[in-house]
Design a protein around this motif. Structure first.
Motif, PDB file in Angstrom:
ATOM      1  N   ILE A  28       0.840  -1.197   0.000  1.00 23.29           N
ATOM      2  CA  ILE A  28       0.000   0.000   0.000  1.00 23.29           C
ATOM      3  C   ILE A  28       0.876   1.249   0.000  1.00 23.29           C
ATOM      4  O   ILE A  28       0.599   2.213  -0.718  1.00 23.29           O
ATOM      5  CB  ILE A  28      -0.982  -0.011   1.194  1.00 23.29           C
ATOM      6  CG1 ILE A  28      -1.900  -1.237   1.128  1.00 23.29           C
ATOM      7  CG2 ILE A  28      -1.783   1.284   1.257  1.00 23.29           C
ATOM      8  CD1 ILE A  28      -2.726  -1.356  -0.127  1.00 23.29           C
ATOM      9  N   GLN A  29       1.952   1.221   0.789  1.00 22.41           N
ATOM     10  CA  GLN A  29       2.881   2.352   0.788  1.00 22.41           C
ATOM     11  C   GLN A  29       3.457   2.567  -0.611  1.00 22.41           C
ATOM     12  O   GLN A  29       3.570   3.698  -1.078  1.00 22.41           O
ATOM     13  CB  GLN A  29       4.031   2.107   1.766  1.00 22.41           C
ATOM     14  CG  GLN A  29       3.654   2.247   3.217  1.00 22.41           C
ATOM     15  CD  GLN A  29       4.821   1.913   4.127  1.00 22.41           C
ATOM     16  OE1 GLN A  29       5.494   0.898   3.943  1.00 22.41           O
ATOM     17  NE2 GLN A  29       5.043   2.762   5.115  1.00 22.41           N
ATOM     18  N   MET A  30       3.821   1.483  -1.260  1.00 20.36           N
ATOM     19  CA  MET A  30       4.392   1.573  -2.602  1.00 20.36           C
ATOM     20  C   MET A  30       3.381   2.130  -3.602  1.00 20.36           C
ATOM     21  O   MET A  30       3.740   2.932  -4.479  1.00 20.36           O
ATOM     22  CB  MET A  30       4.907   0.200  -3.039  1.00 20.36           C
ATOM     23  CG  MET A  30       6.121  -0.252  -2.228  1.00 20.36           C
ATOM     24  SD  MET A  30       6.509  -2.012  -2.374  1.00 20.36           S
ATOM     25  CE  MET A  30       6.950  -2.145  -4.093  1.00 20.36           C
ATOM     26  N   LEU A  31       2.127   1.714  -3.480  1.00 23.40           N
ATOM     27  CA  LEU A  31       1.086   2.268  -4.342  1.00 23.40           C
ATOM     28  C   LEU A  31       0.976   3.779  -4.145  1.00 23.40           C
ATOM     29  O   LEU A  31       0.898   4.543  -5.118  1.00 23.40           O
ATOM     30  CB  LEU A  31      -0.262   1.613  -4.053  1.00 23.40           C
ATOM     31  CG  LEU A  31      -0.564   0.319  -4.786  1.00 23.40           C
ATOM     32  CD1 LEU A  31      -1.822  -0.325  -4.224  1.00 23.40           C
ATOM     33  CD2 LEU A  31      -0.727   0.564  -6.263  1.00 23.40           C
ATOM     34  N   MET A  32       0.948   4.194  -2.886  1.00 23.81           N
ATOM     35  CA  MET A  32       0.825   5.621  -2.604  1.00 23.81           C
ATOM     36  C   MET A  32       2.032   6.391  -3.125  1.00 23.81           C
ATOM     37  O   MET A  32       1.880   7.478  -3.698  1.00 23.81           O
ATOM     38  CB  MET A  32       0.627   5.839  -1.110  1.00 23.81           C
ATOM     39  CG  MET A  32      -0.710   5.344  -0.618  1.00 23.81           C
ATOM     40  SD  MET A  32      -0.890   5.639   1.150  1.00 23.81           S
ATOM     41  CE  MET A  32      -2.386   4.733   1.484  1.00 23.81           C
ATOM     42  N   GLU A  33       3.224   5.844  -2.952  1.00 22.73           N
ATOM     43  CA  GLU A  33       4.430   6.489  -3.468  1.00 22.73           C
ATOM     44  C   GLU A  33       4.362   6.604  -4.995  1.00 22.73           C
ATOM     45  O   GLU A  33       4.704   7.643  -5.567  1.00 22.73           O
ATOM     46  CB  GLU A  33       5.673   5.700  -3.045  1.00 22.73           C
ATOM     47  CG  GLU A  33       5.958   5.789  -1.562  1.00 22.73           C
ATOM     48  CD  GLU A  33       6.920   4.714  -1.056  1.00 22.73           C
ATOM     49  OE1 GLU A  33       7.436   3.910  -1.880  1.00 22.73           O
ATOM     50  OE2 GLU A  33       7.152   4.673   0.166  1.00 22.73           O
TER      51      GLU A  33
END
Length: 126
Positions: A28-33
């Protein structure tokens, strides 16, 4: 959160990171980044008058926000998930508006919203 849905969306936006080894939280962090990166790139494309590139990048940002939305578990997430669902829907509408009207302001608005969500997500202990 549906980790497989998030992983599939992340891979669809053509990133270089190793998503296969990431935890669901990290995905999820990677998606947001990735979303924030595409929004910044789209802003630059708008400012440079690169219409085709702008459309492609905004499309990728919409796909990322859609992936975040698809990953919500509305049954278990309760009010928080419901609120995020509505916010993601709003963000996608604003991105469509930015694309159609060739405007930077909605891109900045969505980036600010996504940064706020990401800061809360980052604060969650794994």
């Amino acid at each position: 959160m549906n980790a497989m849905s998030a992983l599939k969306q992340y891979q669809n936006v053509n990133t270089q990171a190793q998503a296969s080894d990431a935890t669901p939280h990290r995905l999820i962090q990677m998606l947001m980044e990735g979303g924030l990166s595409r929004l910044a790139q789209a802003r630059g494309a708008v400012e440079r008058g690169q219409t085709a590139l702008k459309g492609e990048l905004i499309g990728k940002a919409i796909g990322i926000v859609g992936g975040l939305r698809a990953g919500l578990n509305l049954e278990q997430g309760g009010e928080v998930a419901s609120n995020l669902d509505s916010l993601y829907e709003y963000m996608m509408a604003r991105l469509v508006h930015a694309n159609v009207n060739n405007e930077v302001e909605p891109l900045e608005e969505v980036a600010g919203l996504l940064r706020n969500i990401k800061s809360g997500w980052d604060a969650i202990s794994q």
